[in-house]
Design a protein around this motif. Structure first.
Motif, PDB file in Angstrom:
ATOM      1  N   THR A   1     144.348  37.636  45.058  1.00 63.80           N
ATOM      2  CA  THR A   1     145.562  38.476  44.375  1.00 63.80           C
ATOM      3  C   THR A   1     145.626  39.860  44.635  1.00 63.80           C
ATOM      4  O   THR A   1     146.556  40.287  45.149  1.00 63.80           O
TER       5      THR A   1
ATOM      6  N   LEU B   1     146.370  40.384  48.558  1.00 67.99           N
ATOM      7  CA  LEU B   1     147.818  40.238  48.579  1.00 67.99           C
ATOM      8  C   LEU B   1     148.720  41.420  47.801  1.00 67.99           C
ATOM      9  O   LEU B   1     149.875  41.886  48.618  1.00 67.99           O
TER      10      LEU B   1
ATOM     11  N   GLY C   1     151.611  36.294  46.269  1.00 69.01           N
ATOM     12  CA  GLY C   1     151.000  37.403  45.415  1.00 69.01           C
ATOM     13  C   GLY C   1     151.563  37.275  43.919  1.00 69.01           C
ATOM     14  O   GLY C   1     150.747  37.164  43.055  1.00 69.01           O
TER      15      GLY C   1
ATOM     16  N   ASN D   1     154.474  43.005  43.758  1.00 66.81           N
ATOM     17  CA  ASN D   1     154.764  41.906  44.963  1.00 66.81           C
ATOM     18  C   ASN D   1     156.068  41.421  44.731  1.00 66.81           C
ATOM     19  O   ASN D   1     156.617  41.241  45.888  1.00 66.81           O
TER      20      ASN D   1
END
Length: 1002
Positions: free
Chosen positions: A94, A97, A555, A526
């Motif tokens: 996580t 990303l 993400g 994101n």
């Protein structure tokens, strides 16, 4: 090689190391100026921090934290190596990303001071920026509370347990737990107050200790690795006492045995007295104590012991359950209730997978440390991606290796013993440290103190930046501070919010709270990257190329999933806070709209977009067909040409505006109900054909004026149509359709004068519906008049639709005999390559006389072919021979470049002499008019060539010549187009407006 300059440079950089956000350094300098002589003008220092000092090390220091030292071993014991590895991998993925998305945003232009809040607010606007800023601020604030609680836990449990104000000794169960929490609250409040005073007095004191805090973190981790390596050679002495398979509290025994032999005398131990009612050997004892033996085992057998297999899988516990060792049997009667449970090590919390995720996630936060200091970086666009991703890679590797190594060298009952109650209160990870456990104890203590100070320094400055932006009016008071800019009021609010976390007092309860806010912030990062990528705005040109909208979307999905995995109720609260902030920013001070929220957002966005479009004409790169589709209705108010909307849908890969308009003959008062039916019919057909756009019905005394009104007033502001689509008038030669084709030509004239593009599909009923699929075939473009490239763009848009996707594109261009056709083909192929259009190219050679009348629009006032041939009273074969003879004669005249003056044999009353200009009115009935013959010849020759090449094509696109300026030549114009397209099934006549262009630039 002399490395001394490099070493001295590194030492100098380390001496100036700082882990404070942008703005803190300026406050420190201001304080220094107050102490000494203040210069008349403060010199502006250029940013000097590189990737290592500016991003990598601050990220390392912020990511490694209290969870690693206090909860990592416990997580491995509860979740198992497999489960813990999944948690670490999920959380690290996580953040990785998110770092990729953040790198793309950070490298999309110059990054000013302000970090993540500025990046998001400038990418998604003030509403999202404010919501993200507050989430990030709350996350940083609760992180301060978590670090302080970790600091107090290390102090009271492992360093100075006797310093507890609320004595735990003698208390058991819930009473002991309450006493521990009260100690945490009191000491936490004291430490928080002390840290707030230090930050208030001056950040320079925090900054001077930054290097010491970093050294504590790095040395502690190195000590753990060194200790793990040592366990393979010499496992540390770490005895754990078991009764049966149950782990015993260290305070319950002095010797791990029931009895001992002294001078041939059997003496009971402290452990005996814990389970029996007296010291004597015949005392009454606990049933489980009698039936099971006491054994002592090595708590840390080492990495070569093979204990990894036992720790692979999880062992989740309910609160109050006894820690038991796997693989050892015990004699227990399930019908007899457990007594003396307070003598065993008990689970202090009910554990499950999602709880572990919430507690662990804060250990991977801190990835924004580099972007928060963007104003101090020498090259932010280079340093932020490299430093952040390198730091995440380093920390992720450490975390994953720790999961495996802890599981490979520590017994499961020791791992699950959160506070080390079974081993004299030892910090489990500390026992691995080399050369001494105190390296970890003091190292983690000072690192948590430093992290807490940094949180209390960074959070107020973030709040101050949000407040000074003015996007949240009620926070403006927190933008003020001391004379040097120190955010006094923001610090006070931060300390108050941090106190909430201190009152909660449990590290395991505070960790999921800050996880929510950090996950919310990362989710918006994101989202910002995904939206920017999908919208493909011209300004979105990040230097960091290793990103994709799918990665950002993944993400974002991971962040949202982790929020609900950690704690669904905390997730709802966090999302509610962000939504409230968003709505407050959107509507505060704005004109209230008493409709639903979604519609309010849509109206605000539409109004904003329309006003922005009015600021100036759109750039040519943003040109896309925004189509006004003119349809006619029958007596029942049904659309006569529904396939026009099918074609419109297939052209909408351009994502432009679509208006479907029709005219109703009559007055508004008398025909309103009729217009409503027409509008409903349009909407229904648009829904059927999946055309996203608007319908428009106008009233007029006649259809011609109604169509003209639609062309003039369609659209709103800058969002107007630039292309008109109208169907070819079928059966235009019949007397009852006379007015229809007159209206058609007037439409052509109006679009020409308005510089609008025109699309005229011929034989519209034969066009494919949206449900059809061409499995093969060609779309042929006859690029006769080079009019800016619209003919190139339309097939490209059509081939984005599934109906035309399998069709291949061919481009035919016409060359004259004196042109270099080989070079022309090469140039066109190169041009198409730069346009990123895949098409076959063919150059067709024709005589200048064959195409001159087509390419020179002023001469396109055609004589009526039907009148010429009718007056000759010839049969069909004779007509063909006559046309051929006229053609041959005309070609010879052109070659001689000295055309003879031909007098017409017959003349009507409205006839004119050949002395008139070609663009003037011509209405000759004679067949020897050379201009007339040339136009006829042009249409026939082009049609002959097009039919030969494109007879089997699925669609043929042609330049549409301009209309005659004089209305007397309207029928001739229609006849010319009819001859030009004769024998072709589907033809799309295209006339550019002069403003559209297809560019080779991105």
């Amino acid at each position: 090689i002399d490395t001394s300059p490099m070493v001295s440079s590194l030492l100098s950089s380390l001496a100036n190391y700082s882990n404070l956000p942008t703005g803190s350094k300026e406050h420190e300098e201001a304080e220094n100026n107050e102490e000494g002589a203040r210069p008349s003008k403060k010199p502006v220092k250029a940013p000097q921090l590189g990737t290592l000092m500016g991003v990598y090390l601050p990220c390392i220091q912020n990511i490694f934290g209290v969870i690693l030292f206090l909860r990592m071993t416990w997580m491995v014991g509860i979740g198992g190596v497999f489960g813990s590895f999944i948690i670490v991998f999920m959380c690290c993925s996580t953040t990785m990303l998110t770092a990729i998305s953040m790198s793309a945003i950070a490298t999309n232009g110059v990054v000013p001071a302000g970090g993540s809040y500025y990046m998001i607010s400038r990418s998604l606007g003030p509403e999202f920026g404010g919501a993200v800023g507050i989430c990030f601020y709350l996350g940083t604030t609760f992180a301060g509370a978590m670090y302080i609680l970790g600091c107090i836990e290390i102090l009271l449990i492992y360093i100075v347990p006797q310093a507890a104000i609320f004595k735990i000794e003698g208390l058991e169960g819930p009473e002991a737990e309450i006493a521990l929490l009260n100690n945490m609250r009191v000491y936490g409040t004291i430490v928080l107050s002390f840290m707030a005073i230090v930050v208030f007095v001056g950040v320079k004191y925090v900054n001077k200790l930054a290097l010491a805090f970093l050294a504590c973190v790095i040395l502690s981790i190195l000590a753990v690795y060194a200790g793990i390596i040592k366990t393979a050679l010499e496992p540390p002495v770490f005895p754990v006492c078991l009764l049966g398979n149950r782990t015993l509290l260290s305070k319950s025994y002095d010797v791990c045995a029931k009895v001992i032999e002294i001078d041939n005398e059997t003496i009971t131990t402290k452990l005996w007295r814990s389970f029996c009612d007296s010291d004597s050997l015949n005392a009454t004892c606990d049933e489980y104590f009698i039936n099971n033996n006491v054994t002592e085992m090595q708590g840390i057998p080492g990495v070569t012991s093979g204990i990894l297999a036992e720790n692979l899988f999880g062992n989740y516990l309910e609160k109050g359950m006894i820690l038991e060792k796997r693989g050892i049997s015990s004699n227990v009667d399930p019908e007899i209730p457990t007594t003396n449970a307070n003598r065993y090590v008990l689970a202090d919390i009910t554990s499950f997978f999602t709880l572990l995720v919430g507690i662990y996630f804060p250990s991977v936060t801190g990835i924004m440390a580099g972007s928060n200091r963007s104003g101090d970086l020498r090259d932010a666009q280079k340093s932020i991606p490299i430093g952040t991703i390198a730091a995440i890679t380093t920390t992720s590797t450490v975390y994953m290796s720790c999961v495996i190594l802890f599981g490979a060298c520590i017994e499961g009952v020791v791992l699950r013993d959160k506070f080390g109650e079974g081993v004299n209160g030892n910090l489990v990870i500390g026992t691995l440290a080399w050369p001494s456990p105190w390296v970890i104890v003091f190292g983690s203590f000072f690192s948590t103190c430093g992290a807490g100070l940094q949180s209390l320094t960074g959070a107020p400055r973030l709040l101050q930046a949000i407040s000074r932006d003015g996007i949240i009016p009620f926070l403006r008071v927190f933008g003020h501070g001391k004379a040097n800019g120190e955010p006094t009021w923001a610090l006070l609010l931060t300390a108050s919010i941090c106190e909430i976390g201190i009152i909660i007092a449990s590290l395991d309860s505070v960790a999921p709270i800050l996880s929510m806010f950090f996950l919310m912030c990362y989710m918006f990062v994101n989202l910002a990257c995904a939206l920017q990528t999908l919208l493909r705005t011209p300004n979105w040109r990040p230097r960091f190329k290793f990103y994709h909208w799918a990665l950002s979307f993944l993400g974002m999905s991971l962040c949202l999933s982790l929020m609900f995995i950690c704690s669904w109720y905390y997730a709802i609260v966090a999302m509610g806070i962000a939504t409230c902030i968003y709505k407050y920013i959107e509507f505060c001070g704005a004109e209230k709209e008493w409709g639903d929220g979604i519609r309010g957002i849509s109206l605000s966005a539409a109004r904003f977009a329309l006003m922005r479009l009015e600021e100036g004409p759109p750039h040519t790169k943003n040109w896309r067909p925004q189509i006004l589709v003119l349809v006619s209705m029958d007596a029942e108010q049904n659309v006569e040409q529904p396939r026009l909307l099918s074609l419109t849908n297939q052209l909408k890969a351009g994502k432009g505006l679509t208006i479907v308009g029709t005219a109703v003959q009559g007055t508004f008062l008398d025909s309103y109900s009729e217009a409503q039916r027409a509008d409903q019919s349009l909407r229904k057909l648009m829904e059927t054909e999946r055309v996203k756009g608007f319908s428009q019905v106008v009233f007029s005394s006649n259809m011609r004026d109604g169509t003209s009104h639609l062309i003039q007033v369609g659209g709103l502001g800058g969002l107007k149509h630039n292309t008109v689509m109208v169907s070819w008038p079928q059966n235009w030669k019949q007397p009852e359709c006379y007015q229809q084709f007159r209206n058609f030509i007037e439409t052509v004239r109006e679009t020409t004068i308005a510089s609008l593009a025109l699309l005229v599909p011929k034989n519209i009923s034969s066009y494919p519906s949206n449900g059809e699929r061409f499995t093969e075939g060609h779309i042929d473009v006859w690029w006769i008049v080079h009019d800016g490239g619209m003919l190139m763009l339309l097939p490209f848009l059509l081939r984005q639709h599934k109906v035309w996707r399998k069709c291949k594109m061919r481009i035919f261009t016409v060359a004259q005999m004196d042109d270099n056709s080989i070079q022309m083909k090469k140039d066109l192929i190169t041009f198409l390559y730069h346009l990123r259009i895949d098409a076959a190219v063919e150059v067709v050679e024709m005589l200048d006389s064959d195409i001159s009348a087509y390419t020179y629009e002023k001469t396109l006032v055609m004589e009526q072919r039907s009148q010429i041939l009718k007056q000759m009273h010839l049969t069909k074969n004779e007509m063909e021979r006559e046309i051929q003879s006229i053609t041959d004669f005309s070609r010879g005249s052109i070659r001689r470049k000295n055309p003879p003056t031909l007098q017409p044999q017959h003349s009507t009353e409205e006839g004119t002499s050949l002395a008139e200009k070609p663009e003037d009115k011509l209405n000759f009935s004679g067949f020897r008019n050379q201009t007339d013959v040339r136009r006829m010849h042009t249409a026939m020759r082009l049609n002959e060539v097009i039919t030969k090449k494109s007879k089997e094509a699925k669609l043929v696109l042609l330049n549409m010549p301009g209309p005659p300026k004089n209305r007397v030549g309207d029928e001739n114009y229609m006849e010319f187009l009819e001859v030009l397209t004769e024998g072709l099934n589907r033809v799309l006549l295209v006339r550019g407006g002069g403003r559209e262009v297809i560019t080779i630039y991105s």
